[in-house]
Design a protein around this motif. Structure first.
Motif, PDB file in Angstrom:
ATOM      1  N   ARG A   1     -63.395 -28.890 -12.856  1.00 18.44           N
ATOM      2  CA  ARG A   1     -63.194 -27.928 -14.170  1.00 18.44           C
ATOM      3  C   ARG A   1     -63.917 -28.266 -15.558  1.00 18.44           C
ATOM      4  NH1 ARG A   1     -58.708 -31.141 -13.401  1.00 18.44           N
ATOM      5  NH2 ARG A   1     -57.501 -31.877 -15.436  1.00 18.44           N
ATOM      6  N   PHE A   2     -64.139 -29.613 -15.510  1.00 25.19           N
ATOM      7  CA  PHE A   2     -64.757 -30.080 -16.835  1.00 25.19           C
ATOM      8  C   PHE A   2     -66.210 -30.011 -16.597  1.00 25.19           C
ATOM      9  CE2 PHE A   2     -60.752 -33.200 -16.662  1.00 25.19           C
ATOM     10  CZ  PHE A   2     -60.251 -32.529 -17.746  1.00 25.19           C
ATOM     11  N   LYS A   3     -66.767 -29.632 -15.657  1.00 25.95           N
ATOM     12  CA  LYS A   3     -68.107 -29.416 -15.177  1.00 25.95           C
ATOM     13  C   LYS A   3     -68.253 -27.961 -15.695  1.00 25.95           C
ATOM     14  CE  LYS A   3     -68.840 -32.758 -11.228  1.00 25.95           C
ATOM     15  NZ  LYS A   3     -68.942 -32.776  -9.692  1.00 25.95           N
ATOM     16  N   VAL A   4     -67.291 -27.232 -15.311  1.00 21.88           N
ATOM     17  CA  VAL A   4     -67.240 -25.694 -15.686  1.00 21.88           C
ATOM     18  C   VAL A   4     -67.590 -25.632 -17.296  1.00 21.88           C
ATOM     19  CG1 VAL A   4     -66.336 -23.649 -15.389  1.00 21.88           C
ATOM     20  CG2 VAL A   4     -66.333 -24.969 -13.458  1.00 21.88           C
ATOM     21  N   VAL A   5     -66.448 -26.103 -17.901  1.00 26.25           N
ATOM     22  CA  VAL A   5     -66.368 -26.031 -19.248  1.00 26.25           C
ATOM     23  C   VAL A   5     -67.595 -26.648 -19.901  1.00 26.25           C
ATOM     24  CG1 VAL A   5     -65.033 -28.458 -19.985  1.00 26.25           C
ATOM     25  CG2 VAL A   5     -64.696 -26.022 -21.290  1.00 26.25           C
TER      26      VAL A   5
ATOM     27  N   ILE B   1     -54.289 -27.190 -11.175  1.00 24.70           N
ATOM     28  CA  ILE B   1     -54.540 -25.945 -11.828  1.00 24.70           C
ATOM     29  C   ILE B   1     -53.812 -24.918 -11.426  1.00 24.70           C
ATOM     30  CG2 ILE B   1     -56.418 -24.235 -11.811  1.00 24.70           C
ATOM     31  CD1 ILE B   1     -58.454 -26.380 -11.397  1.00 24.70           C
ATOM     32  N   GLN B   2     -53.382 -24.836 -10.172  1.00 24.36           N
ATOM     33  CA  GLN B   2     -52.479 -23.825  -9.675  1.00 24.36           C
ATOM     34  C   GLN B   2     -50.876 -23.918 -10.071  1.00 24.36           C
ATOM     35  OE1 GLN B   2     -53.130 -23.891  -5.367  1.00 24.36           O
ATOM     36  NE2 GLN B   2     -54.843 -22.147  -5.344  1.00 24.36           N
TER      37      GLN B   2
ATOM     38  N   ARG C   1     -58.890 -18.979 -15.553  1.00 22.03           N
ATOM     39  CA  ARG C   1     -58.712 -19.198 -14.051  1.00 22.03           C
ATOM     40  C   ARG C   1     -58.866 -20.656 -13.518  1.00 22.03           C
ATOM     41  NH1 ARG C   1     -61.992 -13.859 -11.545  1.00 22.03           N
ATOM     42  NH2 ARG C   1     -60.642 -12.340 -12.491  1.00 22.03           N
ATOM     43  N   TRP C   2     -59.568 -21.466 -14.435  1.00 19.79           N
ATOM     44  CA  TRP C   2     -60.215 -22.944 -14.068  1.00 19.79           C
ATOM     45  C   TRP C   2     -59.226 -23.870 -14.814  1.00 19.79           C
ATOM     46  CZ3 TRP C   2     -63.152 -25.399 -10.879  1.00 19.79           C
ATOM     47  CH2 TRP C   2     -64.178 -24.517 -10.055  1.00 19.79           C
ATOM     48  N   PHE C   3     -58.401 -23.424 -15.790  1.00 17.00           N
ATOM     49  CA  PHE C   3     -57.645 -24.611 -16.627  1.00 17.00           C
ATOM     50  C   PHE C   3     -56.133 -24.113 -16.547  1.00 17.00           C
ATOM     51  CE2 PHE C   3     -61.759 -25.844 -17.862  1.00 17.00           C
ATOM     52  CZ  PHE C   3     -61.638 -26.901 -18.067  1.00 17.00           C
TER      53      PHE C   3
ATOM     54  N   ARG D   1     -55.453 -25.165 -21.571  1.00 17.68           N
ATOM     55  CA  ARG D   1     -56.604 -24.163 -21.967  1.00 17.68           C
ATOM     56  C   ARG D   1     -57.059 -24.059 -23.330  1.00 17.68           C
ATOM     57  NH1 ARG D   1     -53.671 -19.249 -19.698  1.00 17.68           N
ATOM     58  NH2 ARG D   1     -53.729 -20.344 -17.959  1.00 17.68           N
ATOM     59  N   ALA D   2     -56.138 -24.442 -24.398  1.00 18.91           N
ATOM     60  CA  ALA D   2     -56.744 -24.536 -25.679  1.00 18.91           C
ATOM     61  C   ALA D   2     -57.653 -25.659 -26.106  1.00 18.91           C
ATOM     62  CB  ALA D   2     -55.237 -24.788 -26.693  1.00 18.91           C
TER      63      ALA D   2
END
Length: 507
Positions: free
Chosen positions: A94-98, A291-292, A213-215, A220-221
């Motif tokens: 998720r950190f790669k995505v952000v 995440i879920q 969806r990823w966090f 999220r913030a």
């Protein structure tokens, strides 16, 4: 080698250890085929006249040491190294995505800012007035206002990955064609800038939905703060690099640079990112569970189903978000579009100096946006309600800039003006943890569409403020009246937000 050592060490004890007893030691299969398991029933057996099995205990210790080393080797194979190698440091997916999202948001804003700097020599070349200059600046928003709603609906239906990928490809193409359009005709320039805005309108809805969806909720913030930090850093990159490339290459230099970077980013994005973490082949099971567990599931729109516009507009929390977006965009685009012109006309600094004075506030905004996100997540983890957190963050995001813009009217030097604008934009970034996240709070199923509605209203306000600034400056000869009007708008919207906003799910 470990197996050989094991055999050598226990060989001397075989003579005093019967085959019957040896069979009681059971070997359990592992990846490396040796992990002994000793039957506890026979641990206290005596051999030859009641002597306790000291030698068997020795054997047990030897076997146990082999077992530990074997497990160590197995773990080493799984993480990419044994005892002689350092274990590989795994970055959460998720950190790669952000990180990739922050990069594209940086390019998104840098492409906008190029025109804010390039318009100064273009205006001198073509003899544009201040009023017409405002029209050119606002042409980006003509397309932006339409794509926000459409883009938001597309994001809800198809996910953020595809939508922002197409957006980045199209706005990079428009950036590349801008110098040609400016030299061809004014109509061509306005058309290309409108097309550019049309492509960029999908960026924020895509970012908001994809990160949701990823966090998990409690991260999220911070994720939005990192992405928007990249967005604001794009102002710094654009304002600093554009004059340098214009001086060395020409007006077309920065446009070619940023369009090329956009296409380079696109190749990485398409191959590395998915719409949902469940679709990713790279994510670990533990990260997926995290995440879920930290988010509430919301059903996606069915095929052919339209978001309920009338229902969304029937609730006051929706209008709180819309008015907040209107005010935020009004102030943001006034500063974004007119800051270089402001420093040049009011304090008579040259283009490079104006770019540097304009860049500093955006750099601090990138940092304060991350601080706002981290503070918001901290308050949520501490047990404060979402409603309280969203109201506090948005109040800071409106009252702070309002006070700073009033003080800007009394600035006598470019340094003081830069400090006031820095304070205004730093506080403004707290809105990222306010209305921008609140869309997911009240309407997770329709967040992209709601973002599009509010962003379209905000874009209309940005068009009015961008053009209006030009007319005000031409009519009154100063920026003070418009800065005061913008500050009052901040204060009024802060009151409205605290009355009607909520962090609870409404739709």
């Amino acid at each position: 080698m470990e197996a050989i050592k094991f055999t050598n060490k226990i060989q001397p004890h075989f003579q005093s250890f019967s085959n019957t007893h040896f069979r009681l030691i059971k070997f359990r299969n592992s990846h490396l085929r040796f992990q002994p398991k000793i039957n506890k029933k026979w641990e206290s057996l005596s051999l030859y006249g009641g002597e306790r099995l000291k030698k068997e205990n020795f054997l047990k210790r030897e076997i146990f040491s082999v077992k530990c080393r074997a497990e160590g080797i197995e773990r080493g194979l799984l993480v990419g190294g044994g005892r002689s190698e350092e274990r590989e440091f795994m970055v959460a997916e998720r950190f790669k995505v952000v990180a990739l999202m922050a990069c594209v948001m940086c390019l998104c804003n840098a492409d906008r800012v190029v025109m804010s700097v390039a318009i100064v020599p273009l205006a001198a070349k073509h003899g544009w007035s201040s009023a017409f200059l405002g029209i050119v600046q606002s042409s980006f928003l003509w397309g932006y206002i339409f794509s926000s709603v459409i883009g938001g609906a597309l994001v809800d239906k198809y996910g953020g990955k595809k939508v922002i990928a197409w957006g980045a490809a199209l706005w990079s193409l428009a950036t590349l064609l801008t110098p040609w359009a400016a030299n061809h005709s004014t109509i061509s320039l306005l058309a290309i800038r409108a097309f550019f805005g049309l492509a960029e309108g999908v960026a924020l809805p895509s970012m908001n939905t994809l990160l949701s969806r990823w966090f998990p909720c409690h991260e999220r913030a911070t994720a939005v703060g990192i992405s928007m930090g990249g967005f604001h850093l794009g102002n710094v990159v654009g304002l600093v690099l554009t004059p340098l490339f214009m001086t060395s290459v020409g007006i077309s230099g920065p446009f070619i640079l940023f369009s090329s970077l956009g296409l380079l980013w696109l190749t990485t994005w398409v191959s590395r990112v998915t719409n949902d973490p469940q679709e990713s082949n790279s994510i670990t099971k533990s990260e997926l569970r995290l995440i879920q567990a930290g988010k509430s599931d919301s059903p996606t729109l069915k095929k052919g189903e339209l978001p309920p516009l009338r229902l969304l507009l029937s609730k006051m929390p929706t209008w709180a978000i819309i008015f907040a977006n209107v005010t935020n965009n009004w102030g943001y685009f006034v500063l974004l579009s007119w800051m270089p012109v402001y420093f040049k006309t009011v304090f008579h600094v040259n283009l490079k100096q104006a770019a540097w004075f304009s860049a500093v506030p955006w750099g601090t905004m990138a940092i304060s946006g991350y601080v706002a996100g981290a503070a918001s997540d901290f308050l949520i983890k501490a047990g404060y309600s979402l409603t309280f957190v969203r109201k506090v963050m948005q109040s800071i995001g409106f009252i702070g800039p309002g006070v700073a813009l009033l003080c800007l009217n009394f600035a006598k030097t470019p340094e003081v003006a830069a400090v006031m604008i820095t304070i205004a934009l730093s506080f403004s970034s707290f809105s990222q943890a306010g209305f921008l996240l609140n869309m997911q709070d009240i309407a997770p199923q329709y967040a992209g569409f709601l973002h599009g509605i509010s962003n379209s209203a905000g874009t209309l306000a940005a068009i009015i403020s961008t053009i209006g600034t030009g007319f005000f400056v031409q009519w009154l000869g100063s920026f003070q009246a418009f800065l005061t009007l913008t500050a009052c708008l901040y204060f009024v919207t802060a009151i409205f937000w605290n009355i009607y906003a909520t962090g609870e799910r409404v739709f």
